[in-house]
Design a protein around this motif. Structure first.
Motif, PDB file in Angstrom:
ATOM      1  N   PRO A 103      22.979  -4.341  46.447  1.00 59.84           N
ATOM      2  CA  PRO A 103      22.270  -4.874  47.609  1.00 59.84           C
ATOM      3  C   PRO A 103      20.882  -4.243  47.742  1.00 59.84           C
ATOM      4  O   PRO A 103      20.680  -3.068  47.405  1.00 59.84           O
ATOM      5  CB  PRO A 103      23.149  -4.477  48.797  1.00 59.84           C
TER       6      PRO A 103
ATOM      7  N   GLN B 293      13.182 -10.555  46.597  1.00 58.41           N
ATOM      8  CA  GLN B 293      13.138 -12.014  46.681  1.00 58.41           C
ATOM      9  C   GLN B 293      12.068 -12.568  45.744  1.00 58.41           C
ATOM     10  O   GLN B 293      12.279 -13.602  45.101  1.00 58.41           O
ATOM     11  CB  GLN B 293      12.883 -12.456  48.122  1.00 58.41           C
TER      12      GLN B 293
ATOM     13  N   SER C 218      13.433 -12.476  42.367  1.00 59.56           N
ATOM     14  CA  SER C 218      14.432 -13.528  42.236  1.00 59.56           C
ATOM     15  C   SER C 218      13.766 -14.893  42.022  1.00 59.56           C
ATOM     16  O   SER C 218      14.179 -15.666  41.148  1.00 59.56           O
ATOM     17  CB  SER C 218      15.320 -13.560  43.482  1.00 59.56           C
TER      18      SER C 218
ATOM     19  N   SER D 250      20.325 -13.098  42.573  1.00 54.04           N
ATOM     20  CA  SER D 250      20.966 -12.661  43.801  1.00 54.04           C
ATOM     21  C   SER D 250      22.400 -13.175  43.815  1.00 54.04           C
ATOM     22  O   SER D 250      22.637 -14.381  43.731  1.00 54.04           O
ATOM     23  CB  SER D 250      20.205 -13.207  45.005  1.00 54.04           C
TER      24      SER D 250
ATOM     25  N   GLN E 251      25.692 -13.620  45.952  1.00 56.33           N
ATOM     26  CA  GLN E 251      26.054 -13.708  47.366  1.00 56.33           C
ATOM     27  C   GLN E 251      27.439 -13.132  47.610  1.00 56.33           C
ATOM     28  O   GLN E 251      28.232 -12.978  46.698  1.00 56.33           O
ATOM     29  CB  GLN E 251      26.016 -15.172  47.827  1.00 56.33           C
ATOM     30  N   GLY E 252      27.723 -12.819  48.847  1.00 56.50           N
ATOM     31  CA  GLY E 252      29.058 -12.396  49.237  1.00 56.50           C
ATOM     32  C   GLY E 252      29.158 -10.918  49.561  1.00 56.50           C
ATOM     33  O   GLY E 252      28.176 -10.177  49.498  1.00 56.50           O
TER      34      GLY E 252
ATOM     35  N   GLY F   1      27.978  -8.689  46.979  1.00 53.06           N
ATOM     36  CA  GLY F   1      26.748  -9.233  46.417  1.00 53.06           C
ATOM     37  C   GLY F   1      25.630  -8.216  46.309  1.00 53.06           C
ATOM     38  O   GLY F   1      25.742  -7.074  46.716  1.00 53.06           O
TER      39      GLY F   1
ATOM     40  N   TYR G 284      21.783  -7.608  43.763  1.00 51.63           N
ATOM     41  CA  TYR G 284      20.884  -8.055  42.704  1.00 51.63           C
ATOM     42  C   TYR G 284      21.294  -7.500  41.351  1.00 51.63           C
ATOM     43  O   TYR G 284      21.746  -6.359  41.240  1.00 51.63           O
ATOM     44  CB  TYR G 284      19.447  -7.617  43.009  1.00 51.63           C
TER      45      TYR G 284
END
Length: 163
Positions: free
Chosen positions: A25, A45, A48, A55, A57-58, A61, A63
């Motif tokens: 994260p 970001q 990304s 990235s 998710q979850g 999650g 990078y």
């Protein structure tokens, strides 16, 4: 040449992400470097959007690098964070003022624009010649072979120090 602080942060994150076995994260990366979580999140970001990190998710999650460290150059990171615009933009000042050169006589770039363009090209070539893997090797040489594995272990722990 002046780069934003975000470039430094993004480069450090790319280097340490080579050690992570799990998605990390942005808040964990910010804690590692003792930097602003919201500002670092913007840099992540940008990486990304450029396709340099992915990235995930979850709950678990974070990078991960999308490419091998050998395939990501410093230029890739600089352009992801600060953009690809040249450092110098000629405004054709030679055409201004009471003795300005008429546009029809300006068939070539002025010597200043040519010199600055050549410098920008050399700078970009220099950045393109260095990879994240090269930085990893330098960190290992400077800080010892245990430094990055130690960081990787810390990044792989959960937020409270739990795996």
């Amino acid at each position: 040449m002046k780069l934003s602080g975000g470039v430094e942060w993004a480069l450090h994150c790319c280097v340490v992400l080579t050690t992570a076995g799990v998605p990390v994260p942005s808040a964990r990366l910010a804690a590692l470097h003792d930097v602003s979580p919201s500002y670092l999140a913007k840099q992540m970001q940008a990486l990304s959007r450029a396709g340099l990190v992915h990235s995930v998710q979850g709950k678990t999650g974070g990078y991960v690098l999308t490419e091998r460290a050998e395939d990501i150059t410093l230029l890739d990171v600089v352009q992801a964070v600060d953009g690809a615009s040249p450092a110098f933009v000629c405004t054709e000042i030679r055409r201004r003022g009471p003795l300005g050169t008429p546009p029809e006589q300006c068939t070539r770039q002025c010597p200043i624009a040519r010199a600055m363009g050549a410098a920008d090209e050399a700078w970009r070539a220099s950045l393109a010649a260095v990879t994240i893997a090269d930085l990893v090797a330098s960190v290992e040489g400077d800080s010892g072979p245990e430094a990055l594995p130690r960081i990787g272990a810390w990044l792989n722990e959960g937020p409270g120090g739990r795996p």
